[in-house]
Design a protein around this motif. Structure first.
Motif, PDB file in Angstrom:
ATOM      1  N   LYS A  15       1.563   4.173 -14.602  1.00 40.38           N
ATOM      2  CA  LYS A  15       1.239   3.267 -13.696  1.00 40.38           C
ATOM      3  C   LYS A  15       0.178   2.322 -14.277  1.00 40.38           C
ATOM      4  O   LYS A  15       0.284   1.082 -13.875  1.00 40.38           O
ATOM      5  CB  LYS A  15       0.990   3.881 -12.373  1.00 40.38           C
ATOM      6  N   SER A  19       0.231  -1.592 -14.748  1.00 42.34           N
ATOM      7  CA  SER A  19      -0.454  -2.472 -13.425  1.00 42.34           C
ATOM      8  C   SER A  19      -1.117  -3.790 -14.387  1.00 42.34           C
ATOM      9  O   SER A  19      -1.331  -4.901 -13.687  1.00 42.34           O
ATOM     10  CB  SER A  19      -1.534  -1.805 -12.816  1.00 42.34           C
ATOM     11  N   ASN A  25       6.282  -6.390  -7.474  1.00 44.05           N
ATOM     12  CA  ASN A  25       6.508  -5.011  -7.267  1.00 44.05           C
ATOM     13  C   ASN A  25       7.824  -4.244  -7.502  1.00 44.05           C
ATOM     14  O   ASN A  25       7.876  -3.222  -7.817  1.00 44.05           O
ATOM     15  CB  ASN A  25       6.339  -4.832  -5.564  1.00 44.05           C
ATOM     16  N   GLN A  26       8.881  -4.973  -7.367  1.00 45.00           N
ATOM     17  CA  GLN A  26      10.125  -4.347  -7.856  1.00 45.00           C
ATOM     18  C   GLN A  26      10.325  -3.986  -9.006  1.00 45.00           C
ATOM     19  O   GLN A  26      10.715  -2.945  -9.431  1.00 45.00           O
ATOM     20  CB  GLN A  26      11.497  -5.426  -7.423  1.00 45.00           C
ATOM     21  N   ASN A  28       7.619  -3.455 -11.309  1.00 43.81           N
ATOM     22  CA  ASN A  28       6.429  -2.274 -11.395  1.00 43.81           C
ATOM     23  C   ASN A  28       7.076  -1.059 -10.910  1.00 43.81           C
ATOM     24  O   ASN A  28       7.161  -0.046 -11.779  1.00 43.81           O
ATOM     25  CB  ASN A  28       5.226  -2.510 -10.513  1.00 43.81           C
ATOM     26  N   GLU A  29       7.803  -1.030  -9.703  1.00 43.56           N
ATOM     27  CA  GLU A  29       8.492   0.320  -9.284  1.00 43.56           C
ATOM     28  C   GLU A  29       9.367   0.723 -10.218  1.00 43.56           C
ATOM     29  O   GLU A  29       9.360   1.987 -10.480  1.00 43.56           O
ATOM     30  CB  GLU A  29       8.859   0.155  -7.854  1.00 43.56           C
ATOM     31  N   SER A  33       9.122   4.409 -11.956  1.00 45.09           N
ATOM     32  CA  SER A  33       9.769   5.381 -11.433  1.00 45.09           C
ATOM     33  C   SER A  33      11.183   5.762 -11.925  1.00 45.09           C
ATOM     34  O   SER A  33      11.503   7.049 -12.008  1.00 45.09           O
ATOM     35  CB  SER A  33      10.062   5.195  -9.798  1.00 45.09           C
TER      36      SER A  33
END
Length: 186
Positions: A15, A19, A25-26, A28-29, A33
């Motif tokens: 993460k 960052s 956000n999409q 990054n996630e 994940s």
């Protein structure tokens, strides 16, 4: 969406490492994940979760220090069999692009987002799996697939990400290669 067992090792990213790129956000996630496969068809390899030049997830300017600052927008996530870089374009809504290293990193559209890239990889692998199940281990390399199977592949790619089959895109080029290989064998 979850990666299936078709891709071998999946690399999930730290993460904090992700960052620093200020991705949406999409994206990054997804990277944190779900991650990316170590390799996938057609002859694609993806980066590792480290900061090692030419190996890890870094800005293009960290890979190639001679590039001008405007190339900082590209985050390297992989490469194709020709050594062209697969990148996230941080200034174009995190679209996935292929940069031609022999043409001063000119852009070629690949997918409209990281999850659309993942879908395209799965669709392409399912195409290969179908060919192999019908025609044996050499079925794909021997071009034993049908034009109907190529059309189905194209339709699925369009359904997943309409722009992925736009003029000059990576996936349209791959479809054209499949057709050329099929015509050559006939």
């Amino acid at each position: 969406m979850k990666w299936n067992n078709k891709f071998g090792k999946i690399i999930v990213f730290d993460k904090e490492r992700i960052s620093r790129f200020n991705l949406n956000n999409q994206t990054n996630e997804f990277l944190i994940s779900l991650g990316l496969p170590e390799e996938a068809a057609p002859f694609l390899t993806f980066v590792k979760d480290n900061d090692i030049q030419y190996e890890g997830i870094l800005r293009l300017t960290d890979y190639f220090e001679f590039l001008e600052p405007e190339f900082e927008r590209y985050i390297v996530i992989g490469s194709n069999g020709s050594g062209d870089e697969i990148v996230i374009d941080n200034l174009d809504h995190c679209k996935i692009k292929l940069l031609d290293h022999e043409d001063y990193f000119s852009e070629q559209f690949m997918n409209s987002s990281i999850d659309k890239l993942a879908n395209a990889l799965i669709i392409y692998q399912e195409f290969i799996d179908d060919v192999l199940s019908l025609y044996g281990n050499d079925g794909f390399l021997d071009g034993k697939y049908s034009f109907e199977q190529i059309d189905q592949l194209k339709s699925k790619l369009i359904e997943s990400d309409k722009g992925s089959i736009s003029e000059g895109s990576v996936w349209l080029e791959e479809i054209e290669i499949l057709i050329a290989n099929k015509n050559e064998i006939r």
